[in-house]
Design a protein around this motif. Sequence first.
Motif, PDB file in Angstrom:
ATOM      1  N   TYR A 194      -5.682  -2.549   4.564  1.00 40.39           N
ATOM      2  CA  TYR A 194      -4.638  -3.495   4.969  1.00 40.39           C
ATOM      3  C   TYR A 194      -4.949  -4.923   4.519  1.00 40.39           C
ATOM      4  CZ  TYR A 194      -8.242  -4.394   8.411  1.00 40.39           C
ATOM      5  OH  TYR A 194      -9.442  -4.686   8.998  1.00 40.39           O
ATOM      6  N   PRO A 207     -10.380  -9.210  -0.373  1.00 34.10           N
ATOM      7  CA  PRO A 207     -11.167  -8.916  -1.582  1.00 34.10           C
ATOM      8  C   PRO A 207     -10.426  -9.285  -2.866  1.00 34.10           C
ATOM      9  CG  PRO A 207     -11.227  -7.069  -0.078  1.00 34.10           C
ATOM     10  CD  PRO A 207     -10.193  -8.009   0.450  1.00 34.10           C
ATOM     11  N   ARG A 241     -12.118   1.897   7.325  1.00 32.77           N
ATOM     12  CA  ARG A 241     -13.082   1.054   8.031  1.00 32.77           C
ATOM     13  C   ARG A 241     -14.496   1.654   8.028  1.00 32.77           C
ATOM     14  NH1 ARG A 241     -12.680  -4.049   8.927  1.00 32.77           N
ATOM     15  NH2 ARG A 241     -13.434  -4.022  11.063  1.00 32.77           N
ATOM     16  N   CYS A 274     -10.758  -2.818   2.905  1.00 32.46           N
ATOM     17  CA  CYS A 274     -10.024  -2.175   4.000  1.00 32.46           C
ATOM     18  C   CYS A 274      -8.569  -2.093   3.533  1.00 32.46           C
ATOM     19  CB  CYS A 274     -10.116  -3.015   5.280  1.00 32.46           C
ATOM     20  SG  CYS A 274     -11.819  -3.265   5.810  1.00 32.46           S
TER      21      CYS A 274
END
Length: 427
Positions: free
Chosen positions: A155, A159, A266, A153
Amino acid sequence: MGRLSVKRETFKIVTYGCEMNDYDSEIISSILKNEGYEEVFDIEDAKIVVVNGCSVRDHAQKRALGFIQSLKGKKDGKRFIIAGCLAKSLENENIFSDESFIVSTEYKKLPELLKLKNFKEFKINSLGNYSDILRKTDFTLYLPIMKGCNNFCSYCIVPYLRGEEVSFSVDDVIENIKKNINDKTGEIMLLGQNVNSYFYDSYDFVRLLEKVAKEFKDMRIRFLTSHPKDFSPDIVKLMADYENICPHLHLPVQTGSDKLLRLLHRDYTVKDFLEKIDKARKILKDISITTDIMVGLPYENEKDFEDTLKLVLDIEFDDAFMYKFSKRKNTLAYFMEDCDKKVSSSRLKKLIDLQRSVKEKKLKELVGREVEVIVEKVSKKSKKEYYGRDRHNRSVVVNGDDIKINDKVIVQIVQIKGITPYGIKKR
Ligand code: SF4
């Protein structure tokens, strides 16, 4: 001959962050205790201080770093270890030239590390797989079923900090639960950044959840967190079929604007989200639905914000974790245009007020109803009142005689004070 008493080196862990950090602190604590170190309550009594911090949110990272800075003046022969995903984000930044500080993501090597005279000799390794060591609390057993995340994602820094998604084996999950539950455990919380993408051999999350529910019939089973794009209503069918799977779904929507959902990568639309909630409620009318919402996102305009407020009213979330967007280095959103700070503060206030009114309205519908509560502790305000949670994960204050911690009691809700239901033990 009398026994010699050996003075053990003392440690204190200070945790800033989420359930994953709490879990990591339990790991560190158990590793150090197994090596003969003694955990102490007061930082003043500790020779080793472990700061286990989160760097997913700017605010949490700032608090942890502020705390670390304050430690520099109070060394007093202490040594300091910085751990958790905060360590991962700091590993390439030489901000601690001091030999009493070390940044470590490799917990299993801590005992070895502590034998070093000079922390500068140490080389950092990547985060390992710690599915074999578990957090034990009195009541809830937190159990990661996977680590990492593949979603990126725009923002989110997770990860980059926790790496690729890896699911732990079904056998490991079941064995680890068996090894770590005790007569105080009443609840198992299965954890992952996106539990819906769990996959090991032929087991997806739905099959794993069913297996855990069948094997541990006396435990309440919960899970965190679900990603709306991967969430399957089959999970709600399981909640309907198995009484021990709690009817609570935390599904972070983040925003009610399709434009912003696209920008955040998303991979779902507001319509997709509404349809999933609709299906879930058709299967289980009474399901409790909670969410996360950000405001002050890059390029968020008044219309986007109004769309978010509309979604809150349309869905009537039982609860929400609401916060202002903050930029994280090394993410795509870091390079996007900021929203005005005053505007985002005022939007957050409006959103919190709206969600609180929705929550109050929903809680009022509970008055007169009976709910099953597991008692977790004595209330801070009075020794005659107990605090517990019902199956929907609502905090409930319980009055009554002969109540013990861990009791499963049926409580009639008699009133709502603020946003807390109060009830009387019926049986
Ligand atoms: S799914 Fe969650 S953990 Fe993964 S990148 Fe998105 S917000 Fe971060």
